[in-house]
Design an enzyme around this catalytic site. Sequence first.
Site, PDB file in Angstrom:
ATOM      1  CG  ASP A 106      -0.261  -0.241   2.535  1.00 43.01           C
ATOM      2  OD1 ASP A 106       0.866   0.257   2.716  1.00 43.01           O
ATOM      3  OD2 ASP A 106      -0.838  -0.913   3.403  1.00 43.01           O
ATOM      4  CG  HIS A 121       4.246  -9.744  -0.532  1.00 42.49           C
ATOM      5  ND1 HIS A 121       3.235 -10.195   0.279  1.00 42.49           N
ATOM      6  CD2 HIS A 121       5.260 -10.639  -0.374  1.00 42.49           C
ATOM      7  CE1 HIS A 121       3.616 -11.298   0.912  1.00 42.49           C
ATOM      8  NE2 HIS A 121       4.847 -11.577   0.540  1.00 42.49           N
ATOM      9  CB  CYS A 129       3.153  -3.740 -20.217  1.00 41.24           C
ATOM     10  SG  CYS A 129       2.746  -4.686 -21.703  1.00 41.24           S
ATOM     11  CB  CYS A 132       6.358  -3.925 -24.038  1.00 43.39           C
ATOM     12  SG  CYS A 132       5.525  -2.624 -23.100  1.00 43.39           S
TER      13      CYS A 132
HETATM   14 ZN    ZN Z   1       3.270  -3.071 -23.283  1.00 40.00          ZN
END
Ligand code: ZN
Length: 191
Positions: A106, A121, A129, A132
């Site tokens: 958090d 964590h 992503c 990529c």
């Molecule tokens: Zn991407």
Amino acid sequence: MTTATETALDQVAALLRTARSAIAFTGAGISVESGIPHFRGEGGLWTKFDPYKVAHIDTFRKDPAQYWTYSLEHRRADAEPNPAHRALVELESRGHLRAVITQNTDGLHQKAGNRQVIELHGSSKSVVCLDCEARFPRAEIDRRNREHCPPSCPSCGGQFLKPTVVLFGEALPEAALREAQVLAMAADVPL
Ligand SMILES: [Zn+2]
């Protein structure tokens, strides 16, 4: 008359006063007062949701929209640090605490002002992503998410944008784990 709690606190204070490399290891419990739901135990999120359904990397890859819907409903992006977070800042700034090692994602230790924070964590403050590997601030992706869920990657258009938190089925981040191990081995007082 001093209570057992007061006596215990005095003992902890005495230990911390002379500590040279104390560490604090924190989990969901410290953030409950900030309104962030905990996971296990009575009333915890995992008593209401099956973590293997909502927070497992395999499920995420099959159905990122389900994960994002769950995450949007249960994330408290506006949570503020509570007195326990601030106490750890005070200890660090006075030189009694070397680092905070946390399972929390958090960001409240950093928001409170702790400088040395190891996130075992990962962090919910950014998004990666899986195609990529580009990273984005969470706030930017949340904005896109409100228009279209699940959000797609602003760089490559990929469909697997994942908060940089460790899901079930994923390994802990190596660098953080190593750093935590070194600190733990050297710690004279672990809180
Ligand atoms: Zn991407």
